[in-house]
Design a protein around this motif. Structure first.
Motif, mmCIF file in Angstrom:
data_model
loop_
_atom_site.group_PDB
_atom_site.id
_atom_site.type_symbol
_atom_site.label_atom_id
_atom_site.label_comp_id
_atom_site.label_asym_id
_atom_site.label_seq_id
_atom_site.Cartn_x
_atom_site.Cartn_y
_atom_site.Cartn_z
ATOM 1 N N ALA A 112 0.863 -1.183 0.000
ATOM 2 C CA ALA A 112 0.000 0.000 0.000
ATOM 3 C C ALA A 112 0.899 1.233 0.000
ATOM 4 O O ALA A 112 2.044 1.172 0.461
ATOM 5 N N ARG A 113 0.368 2.321 -0.510
ATOM 6 C CA ARG A 113 1.118 3.575 -0.452
ATOM 7 C C ARG A 113 1.325 3.944 1.018
ATOM 8 O O ARG A 113 0.399 3.837 1.820
ATOM 9 N N GLN A 114 2.511 4.408 1.329
ATOM 10 C CA GLN A 114 2.824 4.743 2.717
ATOM 11 C C GLN A 114 1.924 5.857 3.245
ATOM 12 O O GLN A 114 1.575 5.864 4.422
ATOM 13 N N ASP A 115 1.496 6.761 2.375
ATOM 14 C CA ASP A 115 0.649 7.869 2.830
ATOM 15 C C ASP A 115 -0.842 7.530 2.832
ATOM 16 O O ASP A 115 -1.669 8.374 3.158
ATOM 17 N N ALA A 117 -3.116 6.153 4.831
ATOM 18 C CA ALA A 117 -3.383 5.712 6.208
ATOM 19 C C ALA A 117 -4.651 4.877 6.314
ATOM 20 O O ALA A 117 -4.707 3.925 7.091
ATOM 21 N N ALA A 118 -5.666 5.212 5.530
ATOM 22 C CA ALA A 118 -6.930 4.465 5.588
ATOM 23 C C ALA A 118 -6.723 3.018 5.144
ATOM 24 O O ALA A 118 -7.228 2.089 5.780
ATOM 25 N N ALA A 119 -5.986 2.818 4.058
ATOM 26 C CA ALA A 119 -5.742 1.453 3.569
ATOM 27 C C ALA A 119 -4.909 0.660 4.572
ATOM 28 O O ALA A 119 -5.211 -0.499 4.863
ATOM 29 N N ILE A 120 -3.869 1.272 5.098
ATOM 30 C CA ILE A 120 -3.010 0.576 6.059
ATOM 31 C C ILE A 120 -3.812 0.205 7.299
ATOM 32 O O ILE A 120 -3.713 -0.923 7.795
ATOM 33 N N ALA A 121 -4.651 1.108 7.783
ATOM 34 C CA ALA A 121 -5.496 0.806 8.945
ATOM 35 C C ALA A 121 -6.476 -0.322 8.629
ATOM 36 O O ALA A 121 -6.709 -1.206 9.465
ATOM 37 N N PHE A 122 -7.054 -0.306 7.435
ATOM 38 C CA PHE A 122 -7.977 -1.366 6.993
ATOM 39 C C PHE A 122 -7.282 -2.730 7.057
ATOM 40 O O PHE A 122 -7.807 -3.685 7.630
ATOM 41 N N TYR A 123 -6.105 -2.823 6.463
ATOM 42 C CA TYR A 123 -5.399 -4.100 6.438
ATOM 43 C C TYR A 123 -4.945 -4.520 7.838
ATOM 44 O O TYR A 123 -5.031 -5.690 8.191
ATOM 45 N N ARG A 124 -4.484 -3.587 8.629
ATOM 46 C CA ARG A 124 -4.078 -3.925 10.000
ATOM 47 C C ARG A 124 -5.280 -4.442 10.796
ATOM 48 O O ARG A 124 -5.158 -5.391 11.565
ATOM 49 N N TRP A 125 -6.436 -3.848 10.600
ATOM 50 C CA TRP A 125 -7.653 -4.291 11.273
ATOM 51 C C TRP A 125 -7.997 -5.729 10.889
ATOM 52 O O TRP A 125 -8.546 -6.491 11.673
ATOM 53 N N HIS A 126 -7.626 -6.103 9.651
ATOM 54 C CA HIS A 126 -7.874 -7.465 9.167
ATOM 55 C C HIS A 126 -6.721 -8.413 9.480
ATOM 56 O O HIS A 126 -6.680 -9.532 8.958
ATOM 57 N N TYR A 128 -3.273 -7.898 9.120
ATOM 58 C CA TYR A 128 -2.039 -7.763 8.350
ATOM 59 C C TYR A 128 -1.054 -6.909 9.132
ATOM 60 O O TYR A 128 -1.420 -5.866 9.674
ATOM 61 N N GLY A 129 0.179 -7.368 9.196
ATOM 62 C CA GLY A 129 1.228 -6.623 9.885
ATOM 63 C C GLY A 129 2.180 -5.998 8.892
ATOM 64 O O GLY A 129 2.430 -6.551 7.817
ATOM 65 N N VAL A 130 2.721 -4.854 9.242
ATOM 66 C CA VAL A 130 3.691 -4.176 8.388
ATOM 67 C C VAL A 130 5.011 -4.925 8.461
ATOM 68 O O VAL A 130 5.522 -5.188 9.544
ATOM 69 N N ARG A 131 5.534 -5.292 7.310
ATOM 70 C CA ARG A 131 6.828 -5.994 7.220
ATOM 71 C C ARG A 131 7.963 -5.051 6.891
ATOM 72 O O ARG A 131 9.080 -5.256 7.337
ATOM 73 N N ALA A 132 7.686 -4.038 6.056
ATOM 74 C CA ALA A 132 8.763 -3.146 5.618
ATOM 75 C C ALA A 132 8.176 -1.890 4.986
ATOM 76 O O ALA A 132 7.050 -1.900 4.500
ATOM 77 N N THR A 133 8.983 -0.849 4.999
ATOM 78 C CA THR A 133 8.681 0.365 4.252
ATOM 79 C C THR A 133 9.707 0.444 3.134
ATOM 80 O O THR A 133 10.896 0.213 3.354
ATOM 81 N N GLU A 142 6.273 7.200 -5.287
ATOM 82 C CA GLU A 142 5.623 7.071 -3.980
ATOM 83 C C GLU A 142 6.314 5.989 -3.163
ATOM 84 O O GLU A 142 6.696 4.942 -3.693
ATOM 85 N N ASP A 143 6.428 6.239 -1.861
ATOM 86 C CA ASP A 143 6.935 5.215 -0.951
ATOM 87 C C ASP A 143 5.807 4.246 -0.627
ATOM 88 O O ASP A 143 4.626 4.608 -0.692
ATOM 89 N N GLY A 144 6.166 3.035 -0.294
ATOM 90 C CA GLY A 144 5.163 2.014 -0.013
ATOM 91 C C GLY A 144 5.440 1.262 1.268
ATOM 92 O O GLY A 144 6.533 1.327 1.830
ATOM 93 N N VAL A 145 4.421 0.545 1.709
ATOM 94 C CA VAL A 145 4.498 -0.304 2.890
ATOM 95 C C VAL A 145 4.127 -1.712 2.458
ATOM 96 O O VAL A 145 3.148 -1.917 1.738
ATOM 97 N N ARG A 146 4.928 -2.684 2.879
ATOM 98 C CA ARG A 146 4.614 -4.095 2.616
ATOM 99 C C ARG A 146 3.987 -4.673 3.867
ATOM 100 O O ARG A 146 4.508 -4.502 4.971
#
Length: 158
Positions: A112-115, A117-126, A128-133, A142-146
């Motif tokens: 997901a794009r690092q900026d 926040a809504a998508a990252i929160a959605f996946y974390r709620w389901h 999913y953990g952040v592995r890397a930026t 754009e920077d991303g989050v895995r």
């Protein structure tokens, strides 16, 4: 989720609507890579599932997941802005996760794009953990989050 929503595998007649939703909601300000032709190729692919959510005749969400050995990759997931926050994205994601589990997949990865926040929160709620930026993940623009979720057993870390 709205009771009239139907989730199913995509057909070629869905390709244009999927591509346009990807362009406006995922690939904005980036080169358009998920064109109707590429979507049709994913629909026909033996190692890819394309799920769509329809409200009547209108496509309101989709997800594309590819499979490799025991790891799946959620390539795209989008919900039309007019129907967000009604559980449709969650339903599409759970549908794809169930298919992956049946296929013997142990973990699902996505970006997901690092900026976004809504998508990252959605996946974390389901779960999913952040592995890397990753700096410049999206075409150097754009920077991303895995993110990753283990869905079966004690999957070994590669």
């Amino acid at each position: 989720m709205t009771p009239d929503i139907v989730i199913r595998l995509a057909t070629n007649t869905d390709a244009n609507a999927i591509a346009l939703l990807s362009r406006s909601e995922i690939e904005y300000e980036l080169p358009w890579r998920w064109t109707p032709l590429r979507i049709q190729q994913a629909i026909a692919g033996a190692t890819t599932n394309v799920a769509v959510a329809h409200d009547g005749n209108r496509l309101v969400a989709f997800g594309i997941m590819s499979y490799r050995e025991d790891v799946a990759r959620l390539l795209l997931l989008a919900v039309h802005p007019s129907v967000r926050r009604r559980g449709i994205g969650s339903s599409v994601l759970r549908w794809l996760e169930k298919v992956a589990l049946v296929a013997g997949i142990a973990r699902i990865r996505l970006e997901a794009r690092q900026d976004n926040a809504a998508a990252i929160a959605f996946y974390r709620w389901h779960g999913y953990g952040v592995r890397a930026t990753v700096v410049g993940l999206y075409d150097g623009i754009e920077d991303g989050v895995r993110l990753e979720k283990v869905i079966a057993g004690e999957a070994a870390v590669p």
